[in-house]
Write a protein that holds these residues in place. Structure first.
Motif, short mmCIF file in Angstrom:
data_model
loop_
_atom_site.label_atom_id
_atom_site.label_comp_id
_atom_site.label_asym_id
_atom_site.label_seq_id
_atom_site.Cartn_x
_atom_site.Cartn_y
_atom_site.Cartn_z
N GLN A 1 -29.37 -10.09 10.80
CA GLN A 1 -30.23 -10.65 9.75
C GLN A 1 -31.06 -9.56 9.09
O GLN A 1 -31.24 -9.55 7.88
N ARG B 1 -28.80 -7.47 6.79
CA ARG B 1 -28.46 -8.14 5.53
C ARG B 1 -29.41 -7.70 4.44
O ARG B 1 -29.02 -7.34 3.34
N ASP C 1 -18.73 -15.36 7.45
CA ASP C 1 -20.01 -16.02 7.75
C ASP C 1 -20.64 -16.54 6.44
O ASP C 1 -21.10 -15.76 5.60
N GLN C 2 -20.65 -17.86 6.28
CA GLN C 2 -21.11 -18.48 5.04
C GLN C 2 -22.55 -18.11 4.71
O GLN C 2 -22.89 -17.80 3.57
N GLU C 3 -23.40 -18.13 5.76
CA GLU C 3 -24.81 -17.86 5.55
C GLU C 3 -25.03 -16.42 5.07
O GLU C 3 -25.82 -16.16 4.16
N GLU C 4 -24.28 -15.50 5.69
CA GLU C 4 -24.36 -14.10 5.29
C GLU C 4 -23.99 -13.96 3.81
O GLU C 4 -24.69 -13.33 3.03
N MET D 1 -23.97 -16.28 1.44
CA MET D 1 -24.92 -16.97 0.57
C MET D 1 -26.19 -16.16 0.37
O MET D 1 -26.77 -16.17 -0.71
N SER D 2 -26.63 -15.45 1.40
CA SER D 2 -27.93 -14.78 1.32
C SER D 2 -27.85 -13.43 0.60
O SER D 2 -28.87 -12.92 0.17
N TYR E 1 -22.51 -23.79 -3.66
CA TYR E 1 -23.21 -24.71 -2.77
C TYR E 1 -23.38 -26.09 -3.40
O TYR E 1 -23.14 -27.11 -2.78
N VAL F 1 -22.87 -24.53 6.73
CA VAL F 1 -24.13 -23.78 6.75
C VAL F 1 -25.27 -24.65 7.25
O VAL F 1 -26.15 -24.20 7.97
N ASN F 2 -25.24 -25.93 6.86
CA ASN F 2 -26.36 -26.82 7.29
C ASN F 2 -26.14 -27.30 8.72
O ASN F 2 -25.14 -27.88 9.01
#
Ligand SMILES: Nc1ncnc2c1ncn2[C@@H]1O[C@H](COP(=O)(O)OP(=O)(O)OP(=O)(O)O)[C@@H](O)[C@H]1O
Ligand SMILES: [Mg+2]
Length: 244
Positions: free
Chosen positions: A176, A179, A199-202, A204-205, A228, A243-244
């Motif tokens: 994190q 990133r 990794d979707q969160e990676e 997206m961020s 999204y 992600v959620n």
């Protein structure tokens, strides 16, 4: 009109032949803008690494073409392209110091010693590791080694940096933090980043835009918010929904 950093026009990639043939990429079309943070996102086996290897020049497409800054690159060897790669296993040269590792690419290009020293200092500062130049890789933590691998790839000042799951070996907390650092680094250097992750969160961020891939095809190419909020098909909805 601005030139794209990368244009992929109708590319197919098939490994092997006959009954052993594997279609890794099918009819890929995409354009990556100069100075963009662009991400290839998708599950294992969808063709992300294959697409990076085609851009880098380690593989040739079976159909279609890839342009870098508007130029055809078919005949160019990997080391002749304005592109550098950070591989998933970012192994540094164990017998070299950190500074020698970072300067290695420049030395290969016969840059003179004073210039190498200056650039290595600049790169150490960029990844906030000024005090570590004299150490050996095994005297650094995993996250520190990852930052040195980035510095090594950035030192020859490529116009495009390809990053194949560069954070996957790190623990969650470090991942994190990295990133944020990577995103910052990309903004500071203005280098076009093509970042691969599952990794979707990676994705997206960090990304300006994301190409969501499945089974060798691009399923959707949009800004993170658009993907999204308005996924184009069920695959994208399910994959991003995780992600959620
Ligand atoms: N050298 C090869 N020979 C034959 N098939 C290959 C080769 N390299 C990759 N493939 C196949 O091509 C497809 C895409 O592989 P690729 O490595 O591009 O996927 P990926 O999206 O990077 O997956 P991962 O997230 O697991 O790294 C897979 O079905 C894989 O088995
Ligand atoms: Mg891969």
């Amino acid at each position: 009109m601005t030139t794209n950093a990368i244009a992929v026009n109708g590319v197919d990639k098939i490994y092997g032949s006959g009954t052993n043939a594997v279609t890794a990429l099918q009819d890929i079309h995409l354009e990556i803008k100069d100075q963009e943070f662009f991400t290839l996102l998708g599950p294992s086996g969808c063709g992300k690494t294959t697409l990076l290897r085609l851009i880098a020049g380690f593989e040739q497409p079976n159909r279609g073409e890839i342009l870098l800054f508007g130029e055809h690159i078919e005949g160019l060897e990997p080391n002749q392209r304005p592109v550098n790669t950070v591989f998933q296993n970012y192994s540094l040269f164990p017998h070299m110091t950190i500074s020698e590792n970072i300067g290695f690419g420049l030395k290969m290009q016969r840059v003179d010693d004073a210039q190498i020293k200056a650039t290595v200092g600049e790169m150490l500062e960029l990844v906030k590791m000024q005090e570590y130049g004299g150490r050996k890789p095994n005297q650094l933590s995993g996250g520190q080694q990852q930052r040195i691998a980035l510095a090594r790839a950035l030192a020859p000042k490529p116009k495009v940096l390809l990053l194949d799951e560069p954070l996957s070996a790190l623990d969650l907390k470090l991942r994190q933090a990295m990133r944020h650092e990577l995103k910052q680094l990309q903004k500071e250097t203005g280098i076009t980043f093509v970042f691969v992750t599952h990794d979707q969160e990676e994705a997206m961020s960090m990304s300006d835009r994301i190409a969501v891939m499945s089974q060798g095809r691009v399923q959707q190419l949009d800004a993170p918010e658009t993907i999204y909020e308005t996924p184009e098909n069920r695959f994208v909805a399910n994959f991003i929904g995780d992600v959620n």
